[in-house]
Design a protein around this motif. Structure first.
Motif, PDB file in Angstrom:
ATOM      1  N   ARG A  91       0.823  -1.209   0.000  1.00  0.00           N
ATOM      2  CA  ARG A  91       0.000   0.000   0.000  1.00  0.00           C
ATOM      3  C   ARG A  91       0.856   1.257   0.000  1.00  0.00           C
ATOM      4  N   VAL A  92       2.013   1.190   0.644  1.00  0.00           N
ATOM      5  CA  VAL A  92       2.952   2.318   0.576  1.00  0.00           C
ATOM      6  C   VAL A  92       3.368   2.526  -0.879  1.00  0.00           C
ATOM      7  N   ALA A  93       3.695   1.427  -1.560  1.00  0.00           N
ATOM      8  CA  ALA A  93       4.075   1.512  -2.975  1.00  0.00           C
ATOM      9  C   ALA A  93       2.942   2.088  -3.807  1.00  0.00           C
ATOM     10  N   GLU A  94       1.738   1.596  -3.585  1.00  0.00           N
ATOM     11  CA  GLU A  94       0.585   2.094  -4.333  1.00  0.00           C
ATOM     12  C   GLU A  94       0.388   3.593  -4.113  1.00  0.00           C
ATOM     13  N   LEU A  95       0.453   4.018  -2.858  1.00  0.00           N
ATOM     14  CA  LEU A  95       0.250   5.422  -2.528  1.00  0.00           C
ATOM     15  C   LEU A  95       1.302   6.311  -3.178  1.00  0.00           C
TER      16      LEU A  95
END
Length: 169
Positions: free
Chosen positions: A81-85
């Motif tokens: 989710r960090v990557a997605e954000l």
């Protein structure tokens, strides 16, 4: 920027800001994710996740994204989710996607007779971000994806200098 005349100098300044932001964000993500082995996803113990929370929150804070993460996802910090954000969210101001949107917008403001190919390449990079999915990026390799992204951003910077700063082109 709030007090500058919105002329060519303003747009070039913004163009540089967002190219640099995209570059820095990609490098930040790459360093943290590259430090983890690819088996981390889905196999970390509870203790690993607790320990790593501080590292992920530091990454988010360094990109001014911690509060945004909490607002968007409302749960424990997860690497994917960090990557997605930080890569794909157009509504996250320091994401790669948001940065490229601004690059494309500012390139359009300063375009000239030589810049059509640079605009096309910037638009293609933006389209790749718009239609990417984080699971596909992670499955094919985040480091490779970010390395390619950085190469493309650096090429955009070079092309912009050629299109606008080299006399007689």
């Amino acid at each position: 920027f709030g007090t500058m005349l919105q002329d060519e100098a303003f747009y070039f300044s913004r163009l540089g800001t967002f190219l640099e932001r995209a570059d820095n964000t990609a490098r930040l993500i790459d360093v943290k994710f590259h430090a983890l082995n690819s088996e981390f996803f889905g196999t970390a113990t509870e203790e690993d996740l607790e320990y790593d929370f501080y590292h992920w929150s530091a990454i988010l804070r360094s990109a001014s994204a911690f509060e945004v993460y909490r607002k968007v996802y409302r749960d424990v910090i997860k690497p994917e989710r960090v990557a997605e954000l930080l890569i794909l969210r157009a509504d996250m101001p320091r994401s790669l996607h948001a940065s490229l949107q601004e690059v494309v917008k500012n390139l359009d403001k300063v375009k000239n007779d030589q810049s059509a190919e640079t605009q096309r390449r910037a638009g293609k990079l933006l389209a790749d971000l718009q239609y990417a999915r984080v699971d596909e990026i992670l499955a094919t390799g985040l480091h490779a994806y970010l390395t390619q992204f950085l190469d493309r951003v650096n090429e955009l910077g070079w092309r912009i200098s050629q299109d606008f700063l080299v006399p007689g082109r």
